[in-house]
Design a protein around this motif. Structure first.
Motif, mmCIF file in Angstrom:
data_model
loop_
_atom_site.group_PDB
_atom_site.id
_atom_site.type_symbol
_atom_site.label_atom_id
_atom_site.label_comp_id
_atom_site.label_asym_id
_atom_site.label_seq_id
_atom_site.Cartn_x
_atom_site.Cartn_y
_atom_site.Cartn_z
ATOM 1 N N CYS A 94 0.869 -1.171 0.000
ATOM 2 C CA CYS A 94 0.000 0.000 0.000
ATOM 3 C C CYS A 94 0.909 1.224 0.000
ATOM 4 O O CYS A 94 1.753 1.370 0.888
ATOM 5 N N CYS A 113 -4.497 -1.785 1.235
ATOM 6 C CA CYS A 113 -4.691 -0.451 1.794
ATOM 7 C C CYS A 113 -5.867 -0.388 2.773
ATOM 8 O O CYS A 113 -6.506 0.651 2.925
ATOM 9 N N TRP A 114 -6.092 -1.500 3.450
ATOM 10 C CA TRP A 114 -7.130 -1.473 4.494
ATOM 11 C C TRP A 114 -6.768 -0.416 5.525
ATOM 12 O O TRP A 114 -5.628 -0.336 5.957
ATOM 13 N N ASN A 115 -7.730 0.399 5.898
ATOM 14 C CA ASN A 115 -7.518 1.461 6.882
ATOM 15 C C ASN A 115 -6.342 2.357 6.510
ATOM 16 O O ASN A 115 -5.514 2.725 7.350
ATOM 17 N N TRP A 116 -6.284 2.743 5.228
ATOM 18 C CA TRP A 116 -5.109 3.441 4.741
ATOM 19 C C TRP A 116 -4.895 4.787 5.424
ATOM 20 O O TRP A 116 -3.772 5.256 5.539
ATOM 21 N N ARG A 117 -5.940 5.394 5.893
ATOM 22 C CA ARG A 117 -5.763 6.691 6.555
ATOM 23 C C ARG A 117 -5.191 6.540 7.963
ATOM 24 O O ARG A 117 -4.465 7.386 8.434
ATOM 25 N N GLY A 118 -5.539 5.473 8.641
ATOM 26 C CA GLY A 118 -5.207 5.374 10.055
ATOM 27 C C GLY A 118 -4.126 4.369 10.419
ATOM 28 O O GLY A 118 -3.719 4.305 11.577
ATOM 29 N N ARG A 119 -3.684 3.591 9.463
ATOM 30 C CA ARG A 119 -2.712 2.549 9.787
ATOM 31 C C ARG A 119 -1.312 3.127 9.995
ATOM 32 O O ARG A 119 -1.029 4.256 9.613
ATOM 33 N N GLU A 129 -7.758 4.534 -3.627
ATOM 34 C CA GLU A 129 -8.636 5.189 -2.665
ATOM 35 C C GLU A 129 -8.322 6.676 -2.677
ATOM 36 O O GLU A 129 -7.163 7.060 -2.829
ATOM 37 N N TYR A 178 2.436 3.139 8.877
ATOM 38 C CA TYR A 178 3.215 2.819 7.692
ATOM 39 C C TYR A 178 4.664 2.542 8.080
ATOM 40 O O TYR A 178 5.217 3.188 8.981
#
Length: 124
Positions: free
Chosen positions: A33, A103-109, A59, A111
């Protein structure tokens, strides 16, 4: 340690376009992601767009939907963010971030790797 390098930031007038690039020497983004975030000094970092490279799944955050396009090159070595119809509120430092998997939960995961950022300034 993988070093991500962003490029393409610049100063542009309202309505203009820029294309940001994110790459890492000797590292492939296959099955990753890759996301773009932006941050204005004093404000929280904001997710802009993400791509799961293995399936080309994309996304977008609502403020950029229809104006920005995230894409990758065929070798999975570089991810791009094409930004069109730029607005003053798009001004920020843009960062790319990379993590294994979808990219599950791409905003909050969390990296694994982050770049140093590239500045985008949109003037009216």
């Amino acid at each position: 340690q993988v070093q991500l390098v962003e490029s393409g930031g610049d100063s542009v007038q309202v309505g203009g376009s820029l294309k940001l690039s994110c790459g890492a020497s000797g590292y492939s983004f296959g099955w990753h992601c890759v996301a773009w975030f932006r941050q204005v000094s004093g404000k929280e970092r904001e997710g802009v767009a993400a791509i799961y490279t293995a399936r080309d799944e994309r996304e977008y955050a609502d403020p950029v939907q229809g104006r920005f396009t995230i894409s990758q090159d065929n070798s999975h070595n570089t991810v791009y963010l094409q930004m069109n119809s730029l607005k003053p509120e798009d001004s920020a430092t843009y960062y790319c971030a990379v993590d294994l998997g979808s990219c599950w939960n791409w905003r909050g995961r969390d990296y694994k790797f982050w770049g140093q950022g590239t500045q985008v300034t949109v003037t009216s």
